[in-house]
Motif scaffolding. Structure first.
Motif, PDB file in Angstrom:
ATOM      1  N   ALA A  95      15.158 -11.488 -10.581  1.00 25.50           N
ATOM      2  CA  ALA A  95      14.050 -11.903 -11.439  1.00 25.50           C
ATOM      3  C   ALA A  95      12.764 -11.993 -10.628  1.00 25.50           C
ATOM      4  O   ALA A  95      11.686 -11.602 -11.089  1.00 25.50           O
ATOM      5  CB  ALA A  95      14.367 -13.241 -12.092  1.00 25.50           C
ATOM      6  N   LEU A  96      12.886 -12.490  -9.417  1.00 24.50           N
ATOM      7  CA  LEU A  96      11.704 -12.633  -8.563  1.00 24.50           C
ATOM      8  C   LEU A  96      11.152 -11.267  -8.168  1.00 24.50           C
ATOM      9  O   LEU A  96       9.961 -11.118  -7.890  1.00 24.50           O
ATOM     10  CB  LEU A  96      12.094 -13.426  -7.315  1.00 24.50           C
ATOM     11  N   ARG A  97      12.032 -10.264  -8.168  1.00 21.75           N
ATOM     12  CA  ARG A  97      11.638  -8.933  -7.741  1.00 21.75           C
ATOM     13  C   ARG A  97      10.738  -8.244  -8.763  1.00 21.75           C
ATOM     14  O   ARG A  97       9.953  -7.361  -8.424  1.00 21.75           O
ATOM     15  CB  ARG A  97      12.901  -8.097  -7.503  1.00 21.75           C
ATOM     16  N   GLN A  98      10.837  -8.638 -10.052  1.00 16.55           N
ATOM     17  CA  GLN A  98      10.156  -7.884 -11.114  1.00 16.55           C
ATOM     18  C   GLN A  98       8.659  -8.173 -11.146  1.00 16.55           C
ATOM     19  O   GLN A  98       8.237  -9.289 -10.901  1.00 16.55           O
ATOM     20  CB  GLN A  98      10.751  -8.223 -12.485  1.00 16.55           C
ATOM     21  N   ARG A 101       8.577 -10.628  -2.919  1.00 18.97           N
ATOM     22  CA  ARG A 101       8.795  -9.602  -3.921  1.00 18.97           C
ATOM     23  C   ARG A 101       8.731  -8.211  -3.313  1.00 18.97           C
ATOM     24  O   ARG A 101       9.568  -7.352  -3.606  1.00 18.97           O
ATOM     25  CB  ARG A 101       7.755  -9.742  -5.028  1.00 18.97           C
ATOM     26  N   ALA A 102       7.732  -8.020  -2.445  1.00 16.52           N
ATOM     27  CA  ALA A 102       7.605  -6.703  -1.808  1.00 16.52           C
ATOM     28  C   ALA A 102       8.886  -6.373  -1.041  1.00 16.52           C
ATOM     29  O   ALA A 102       9.399  -5.247  -1.106  1.00 16.52           O
ATOM     30  CB  ALA A 102       6.396  -6.690  -0.897  1.00 16.52           C
ATOM     31  N   ALA A 103       9.407  -7.385  -0.356  1.00 11.09           N
ATOM     32  CA  ALA A 103      10.640  -7.159   0.412  1.00 11.09           C
ATOM     33  C   ALA A 103      11.803  -6.851  -0.517  1.00 11.09           C
ATOM     34  O   ALA A 103      12.610  -5.948  -0.254  1.00 11.09           O
ATOM     35  CB  ALA A 103      10.943  -8.398   1.258  1.00 11.09           C
ATOM     36  N   LEU A 104      11.847  -7.599  -1.628  1.00 12.61           N
ATOM     37  CA  LEU A 104      12.949  -7.386  -2.569  1.00 12.61           C
ATOM     38  C   LEU A 104      12.888  -6.000  -3.202  1.00 12.61           C
ATOM     39  O   LEU A 104      13.918  -5.370  -3.445  1.00 12.61           O
ATOM     40  CB  LEU A 104      12.914  -8.456  -3.664  1.00 12.61           C
ATOM     41  N   ILE A 105      11.693  -5.547  -3.482  1.00 11.61           N
ATOM     42  CA  ILE A 105      11.551  -4.219  -4.089  1.00 11.61           C
ATOM     43  C   ILE A 105      12.092  -3.161  -3.137  1.00 11.61           C
ATOM     44  O   ILE A 105      12.809  -2.237  -3.536  1.00 11.61           O
ATOM     45  CB  ILE A 105      10.071  -3.948  -4.457  1.00 11.61           C
ATOM     46  N   ARG A 106      11.768  -3.334  -1.840  1.00 16.02           N
ATOM     47  CA  ARG A 106      12.281  -2.370  -0.860  1.00 16.02           C
ATOM     48  C   ARG A 106      13.794  -2.422  -0.789  1.00 16.02           C
ATOM     49  O   ARG A 106      14.475  -1.419  -0.759  1.00 16.02           O
ATOM     50  CB  ARG A 106      11.666  -2.662   0.523  1.00 16.02           C
ATOM     51  N   LEU A 107      14.325  -3.646  -0.812  1.00 13.23           N
ATOM     52  CA  LEU A 107      15.774  -3.820  -0.736  1.00 13.23           C
ATOM     53  C   LEU A 107      16.468  -3.202  -1.950  1.00 13.23           C
ATOM     54  O   LEU A 107      17.469  -2.494  -1.843  1.00 13.23           O
ATOM     55  CB  LEU A 107      16.088  -5.322  -0.662  1.00 13.23           C
ATOM     56  N   ASP A 108      15.868  -3.455  -3.108  1.00 11.53           N
ATOM     57  CA  ASP A 108      16.441  -2.959  -4.358  1.00 11.53           C
ATOM     58  C   ASP A 108      16.468  -1.436  -4.376  1.00 11.53           C
ATOM     59  O   ASP A 108      17.436  -0.810  -4.797  1.00 11.53           O
ATOM     60  CB  ASP A 108      15.600  -3.501  -5.523  1.00 11.53           C
ATOM     61  N   ALA A 109      15.369  -0.847  -3.865  1.00  8.68           N
ATOM     62  CA  ALA A 109      15.285   0.615  -3.859  1.00  8.68           C
ATOM     63  C   ALA A 109      16.319   1.204  -2.917  1.00  8.68           C
ATOM     64  O   ALA A 109      16.775   2.332  -3.110  1.00  8.68           O
ATOM     65  CB  ALA A 109      13.880   1.046  -3.460  1.00  8.68           C
ATOM     66  N   ALA A 110      16.668   0.436  -1.886  1.00  8.21           N
ATOM     67  CA  ALA A 110      17.574   0.973  -0.874  1.00  8.21           C
ATOM     68  C   ALA A 110      19.041   0.837  -1.281  1.00  8.21           C
ATOM     69  O   ALA A 110      19.897   1.493  -0.715  1.00  8.21           O
ATOM     70  CB  ALA A 110      17.340   0.260   0.459  1.00  8.21           C
ATOM     71  N   THR A 111      19.353  -0.022  -2.244  1.00 10.59           N
ATOM     72  CA  THR A 111      20.750  -0.220  -2.615  1.00 10.59           C
ATOM     73  C   THR A 111      21.053   0.501  -3.933  1.00 10.59           C
ATOM     74  O   THR A 111      20.230   0.489  -4.846  1.00 10.59           O
ATOM     75  CB  THR A 111      21.055  -1.717  -2.797  1.00 10.59           C
TER      76      THR A 111
END
Lengths: 499, 753
Positions: B276-279, B511-521
């Motif tokens: 949720a925090l990533r969005q 959030r920026a970090a989470l977006i990168r993480l999400d894109a990588a998984t």
């Protein structure tokens, strides 16, 4: 009581003759409608009689069974004749708009009624060789309808259709000969008693296999269904609707009849094979549908898939399972014929049945969208539509006897059915038309529109009605199943006090 | 497309107002039932539906179903009112209202049903109606994909659920839910308890979007915002929760139940709050917080303590209120500004004061600040988590992390867009939403405050009856209170505030970090595409294999099936008869057999069509000779005539066919042909071993002359005894002629239509 059993034969044949004589005039098509309406009335009377008196039988020519030919109607036969009449009426109304003058002059209405006559004969006869004759009538009439118009893909499909079905015919005839050689009789009720005195059970099983393959081709079971997807997408929509509704179901009917009445001596072999075949038919059919992108081809493969469900009911052979098979038969005929009729309307509006080339029906033709959703979701087994109960009964019957695998398979196939139905829905209805056409129903002239939509709406209404009030049909199916499992009344009605 | 009708001037007429009135009336009816239910009554109604299957159309209103019914009809009323403005003038509004109302009614049916199968019927109806709602923007491929995904995932779960229900019904001996709830002991001890539980959980978890079946829910955001508000607050996803709660007395209390729900719930809650925090899309952020809430609710349903179940009911209500309010707020913002991007929005507080206030109040409840209901909910959650039988620290830790993240998300959704300056120009100048669109957020947010200040209202009316329903009448629900003294839950609450505010402060880099993480998984959503592709590939492969389009292959498979069926049964059942009386075969008979075989061999081997036809003719004549030898000259004459005609006609036709190409040898075909022939012959020989029962023939012989007045028995059979066969065969000939006529005339006139 003889007339009520022979009328379902006399009416279509008489209608066919009149329609052929008047094939150059508009009256010809109305004769077809009138004949179907009369047939429906007769079927209702037949049903009422069968419900009141149990099994009814009539000896043709007055020769006592098993020497002459007996027409006989138990609840299953009466129900099949009833649904046949409903489909005949629906399709003959639809044909008013669907079948052009050219096909009419080539004798469409005559062939159509002859086919209906053959189907009724198959459901009503109590004689194995006579059943073979009706199969022939159906085969040749359906072949005529299939190639009517003579386009190349029709001929191609027709050749496959007739070739593969002839194998079935030959096997059926050989089986009849062998069974006669073992029992000395052709009367099915008499056969039911005679096989009990046959000592060589193994041999009887071999002959049973011959019938199973012969009817398996007719019913489009795995791996014998090739002729169906090869042919059903080629003829006029009226023709494919009546085929989709009735033809394979005659095969299923014959399987149910023979493998409850006559071949119940070695169920460990025959019905186990049927169970496996049912599972494979369900899954290969539904996967075949998933691979298609033409509405009629998708629907054709789904016929195969759903035949599997009906045979599953026969294979499980419990009262509930057999009732499920009968329920499924009736539901499926109404729904499947309707979907082909709807495909015809969609084709008229959008110009094609190939999904990639059509669209926009939801936006422009909402009525058609509703009329499609009902049978499509019924087919996929969503409640509260008829298909849900059909599926539910069979799954429950399978779970009741701990048939985990087959129950799971039946559910999985249901899921994949949803996939194909939504594929049609998403492409033909939701997605915009690739050429920007707004396919509104007003593109069809009012008279033709009524002729096309009336039967579609009627059959959809039937689906909803069965769905909301399944009890009457279910009670009928259960009573029919009880008659199938205990053939004593059937045998008594046919043979009376005969030796 | 979702916001096609942006002006509020064009109304939707009766289609807009009628559903609101209907839903409102339903709410009033349910509200009027509160006193009765609060006193501990259970209202039941049963009608026969399908007695043959033991299914009755029965309803049950107790605390649990009434709570859900009130949420569904109440939020439904507000959502329908809101939609009428949000989609004002939309050309498809009548359909929209129809689907939404149908959805509402299905949901109500689901929570009121007292029969497992009736419950399932409504369950599937919510699936179908939500399919139509998610795909409302139907010309958009994303919507269509999302709709299919939701249908497929929940539909798959639904089918497993159906199997589970059937088994549960069998185990309990009834489909009546009230009776099943009373037989928990027997059900938990049943041999099929584990499969039943697994199948039912499959249904509940897919519907309630528990990890790993969660992926369809964020995609379902393709629906218009009011639909999302409704789907996420009181309906659809809550159906799974309702099911778990409904069957809690029957199924809970085992280790499997506890761990399945705890693990799925905790994993979903933590995963979803991080996501949720990533969005950056406010609606998506809210969608993930819904997942978090569902996870938490599932987690508590795993327990059986009064604390946990009180926490469940309270949080259920808290969440429905604030979630519906916030979705509707986001809809207002989107409607007013044309965007839902957190990075773009800002400074709306001045232009949209009412919206901002409603958002703030709802968000405070979501974040769990006092004196809102959310605070009480949070306290109870901690109390419930600490009361779990095993691993309380783990559960409490998961709840703490999820709550802190929730607080941060509440800030992102409901604080920043209103009270922080905008990063740049907005697509549209913001304006306050019209009153029908404000009614929902304001009323729902206010309820969160009212119940927070006066929790007794809620406790007596709904929470107590529900908890009593779970635990039986002796047990009591825990008190709902703002101040429960200084205890561990309060300390955990304070820790939540600190951690949550810190997360909010750091949310942009996070959030920026989470977006990168999400894109990588790799995600489940990509897995969905892979699944559909694999399904298509499998289907295409199978169909190519079976339905090849080559007739020769079809024939091969068909005959192979014949061989397998006959040959297999002959072997399996030991049907083998040595032919008897071979010694009695005369040289004439042997010669005839040789002639027939030679004809067949010629037909098979030759490369000339004419020779093949001639070969068949030889075979036919050989058969005719067999008839003569065995004393049936009339049949033989018929056979000869037919054979001659066939050979002549086919030969004439063949003159017009192209020449045959070089013939390939096909040993497999030959083997198959010989095999089938051998199997049929073996069967025939076995049949011939037993004497023929001649009773039918005897009857014909006896009656042919005296009764049918014919001396030629064959003729009498044809025209009298079995006249119906003859009629049919004549029909066949006529139909064949008719078809040929049609074909010849039809192909001649090809081209015209």
């Amino acid at each position: 009581m003889s007339w009520i059993l022979s009328l379902p034969l006399i009416i279509p044949f008489a209608t066919a003759i009149a329609a052929f004589a008047l094939r150059d005039r508009a009256a010809g098509r109305w004769i077809s409608v009138a004949g179907s309406a009369m047939l429906l009335g007769t079927a209702a009377l037949l049903m009422a009689r069968a419900m009141r008196h149990g099994v009814i039988a009539a000896q043709m020519g007055g020769w006592p069974a098993p020497f002459g030919i007996t027409l006989v109607a138990d609840l299953l036969s009466a129900a099949m004749v009833g649904i046949t009449a409903i489909i005949a009426l629906a399709v003959s109304i639809y044909a008013l708009a669907d079948i052009g003058g050219r096909l009419e002059r080539l004798g469409y209405h005559a062939l159509f009624n002859l086919l209906i006559g053959g189907v009724n004969g198959a459901f009503l006869t109590g004689d194995l060789f006579n059943l073979y004759v009706w199969f022939e009538v159906m085969l040749i009439a359906s072949f005529g309808l299939l190639i009517l118009g003579g386009r190349k893909e029709q001929i191609d499909g027709g050749v496959k259709y007739v070739t593969l079905n002839l194998i079935s015919t030959v096997l059926f005839l050989s089986g009849i000969g062998l069974l006669y050689g073992m029992t000395g009789t052709l009367n099915m009720a008499d056969l039911s008693r005679a096989v009990e005195t046959v000592e060589n059970h193994g041999l009887l099983s071999v002959v049973a296999m011959m019938f199973m393959v012969a009817f398996g081709v007719k019913a489009a079971l795995f791996p014998l269904f090739f002729w169906l997807p090869a042919a059903y997408h080629t003829p006029a929509f009226s023709v494919s609707a009546v085929f989709a509704g009735l033809l394979t179901k005659v095969g299923v009917y014959a399987l149910i009849r023979m493998f409850t009445l006559v071949f119940d001596h070695d169920t460990g072999l025959t019905h186990t094979i049927l169970l496996w075949v049912a599972g494979l038919t369900m899954i290969t059919g539904v996967l075949g549908a998933a691979a298609q992108s033409d509405i009629r081809k998708i629907l054709s493969f789904h016929i195969v898939s759903q035949i599997g469900y009906m045979v599953l009911g026969l294979a499980l052979l419990s009262p509930l399972a057999l009732a499920g098979a009968v329920f499924y038969l009736i539901h499926h005929i109404a729904v499947k014929a309707n979907l082909f009729l709807i495909a015809g309307v969609a084709q008229r509006l959008t110009g094609h049945t190939e999904l990639a080339r059509i669209g926009g029906l939801y936006k422009s033709a909402p009525l058609l969208a509703v009329l499609f959703l009902i049978p499509a979701f019924s087919l996929a087994g969503f409640p509260p539509l008829s298909g849900f109960w059909a599926k539910y009964i069979l799954v429950k019957a399978a779970l009741d006897i701990e048939g985990w695998l087959i129950a799971g398979l039946a559910l999985l196939v249901g899921l994949l059915t949803i996939y194909s139905m939504t594929k049609i829905w998403a492409q033909a209805f939701w997605a915009p038309h690739p050429e920007g056409i707004a396919p509104a129903l007003s593109r069809i002239a009012p008279g033709a529109r009524a002729a096309l939509l009336l039967p579609v709406a009627g059959l959809a209404g039937l689906t909803v009605l069965i769905g909301l009030m399944p009890q009457p049909l279910l009670a009928l199916a259960e009573a029919a199943a009880a008659q199938l499992l205990d053939p004593t009344p059937y045998v008594a009605a046919v043979l009376g006090g005969a030796p | 497309m979702g916001q096609a009708g942006r002006t509020t001037r064009a109304g939707n007429g009766i289609a807009g107002r009628l559903p609101v009135a209907l839903a409102g009336a339903l709410f009033a009816v349910f509200a009027a039932l509160i006193p009765q239910i609060a006193e501990g009554h259970i209202l039941m109604l049963a009608l026969d539906w399908v007695p043959a299957l033991g299914i009755s159309l029965s309803l049950r209103i107790d605390g649990l179903s009434l709570t859900f019914a009130l949420l569904i009809s109440g939020i439904g009323t507000l959502v329908l009112l809101y939609s009428n403005s949000y989609l004002a003038g939309h050309p498809h509004y009548p359909r929209f209202a129809l689907f939404l109302t149908a959805f509402l009614l299905s949901m109500l049916g689901l929570v009121l049903a007292d029969d497992l199968i009736v419950l399932f019927v409504f369950w599937e109806l919510t699936t179908v109606t939500s399919y139509l709602l998610i795909g409302f923007s139907h010309e958009n491929a994303t919507s269509r994909r999302a709709a299919l995904q939701a249908l497929f995932v929940t539909g798959a779960g639904g089918l497993a659920f159906l199997a589970g229900l059937i088994l549960l019904g069998a185990a309990a001996g009834t489909f009546e839910i009230s009776a099943i709830l009373a037989r928990g002991e027997a059900i938990r001890g049943h041999a099929l308890y584990l499969p039943i539980l697994g199948l039912i959980l499959a249904g509940a978890f897919t519907k309630s979007a528990q990890v790993p079946f969660h992926f369809w829910l964020p995609n379902a955001m393709a629906a218009p915002t009011p639909v999302s508000a409704f789907l996420h607050s009181a309906t659809m996803v809550k159906a799974g929760i309702y099911l778990l709660a409904r069957l809690h007395p029957a199924l809970s209390g085992t280790g499997t139940w506890l761990w399945a729900l705890t693990i799925a719930g905790a994993a979903t809650a933590v995963f979803a709050s991080v996501m949720a925090l990533r969005q950056t899309d406010l609606k998506l952020a809210l969608a993930y917080t819904t997942l978090m809430a569902l996870g938490t609710l599932t987690l508590f349903l795993g327990q059986s303590s009064a604390y946990a179940l009180t926490a469940f009911v309270t949080f259920l209500i808290v969440h429905s209120l604030y979630k519906a309010a916030l979705f509707l707020v986001v809809g207002c913002v989107d409607h007013a500004t044309g965007t839902r991007e957190a990075e773009v929005l800002g400074g709306l507080g001045r232009a949209m004061p009412v919206t901002a206030l409603a958002a703030a109040v709802a968000a405070m409840s979501m974040a769990g600040f006092p004196p809102f209901l959310g605070f009480i909910g949070k306290e109870l959650k901690y109390a419930g988590a600490l009361a779990v039988a095993s691993e309380p620290a783990l559960v409490a830790g998961a709840v703490l992390l999820a709550n802190a993240l929730m607080l941060a998300v509440a800030g992102v959704v409901a604080f920043r867009p209103f009270w922080r300056p905008a990063a740049g120009a907005l697509p549209r100048t913001p304006h306050e939403a019209p009153w029908p669109m404000l009614a929902g957020p304001v009323v729902l947010a206010a309820l969160g405050a009212v119940f927070g200040l006066a929790p007794g209202l809620l406790q007596g009316a709904l929470v107590d009856p529900v908890v009593e329903g779970f635990l039986g009448t002796e047990a009591e629900a825990k008190q709902l209170a703002l101040w429960a003294g200084v205890n561990l839950p309060l300390i955990l609450s304070l820790a939540t505030f600190v951690l949550g505010l810190a997360l909010y402060a750091a949310h942009r880099p996070l959030r920026a970090a989470l977006i990168r993480l999400d894109a990588a998984t790799p995600g489940m959503d990509a897995g969905w595409d892979g699944f559909i592709d694999a399904l298509r590939a499998l289907a295409a492969w199978q169909t190519g294999l079976l339905q090849s389009g080559v007739l020769r292959r079809y024939l091969f498979i068909t005959f192979a099936t014949v061989l397998l069926g006959l040959g297999g049964t002959i072997v399996a059942r030991g049907v083998w008869a040595a032919p008897e009386g071979l010694a009695g075969v005369s040289w004439k008979q042997a010669a005839l057999v040789a002639l027939i075989l030679a004809g067949a061999a010629l037909a098979v081997i030759t490369r000339s069509r004419i020779a093949a036809v001639a070969g068949l003719g030889v075979t036919g004549i050989g058969v005719a000779l067999v008839f003569i030898v065995f004393g049936a000259p009339d049949v033989a004459i018929t056979q000869l005539l037919v054979e001659t005609l066939v050979v002549v006609l086919v030969a004439v036709a063949m003159l017009r066919l192209p020449r045959l190409g070089p013939r390939r040898r096909r040993p497999a075909d030959a083997a198959l042909a010989i095999g089938v022939g051998a199997a049929v012959s073996a069967t025939l020989l076995a049949v011939l071993l037993a004497p023929l029962d001649r009773r039918v023939t005897a009857f014909f012989e006896a009656t042919s002359w005296p009764e049918a007045h014919g001396r030629n028995i064959v003729n009498v059979i044809l025209v009298d005894f079995r006249a119906l066969d003859t009629f049919g065969e004549i029909a066949v000939v006529l139909i064949a002629a008719l078809s040929a006529y049609a074909l010849l005339r039809g192909t001649a006139g090809r081209g015209e239509k």
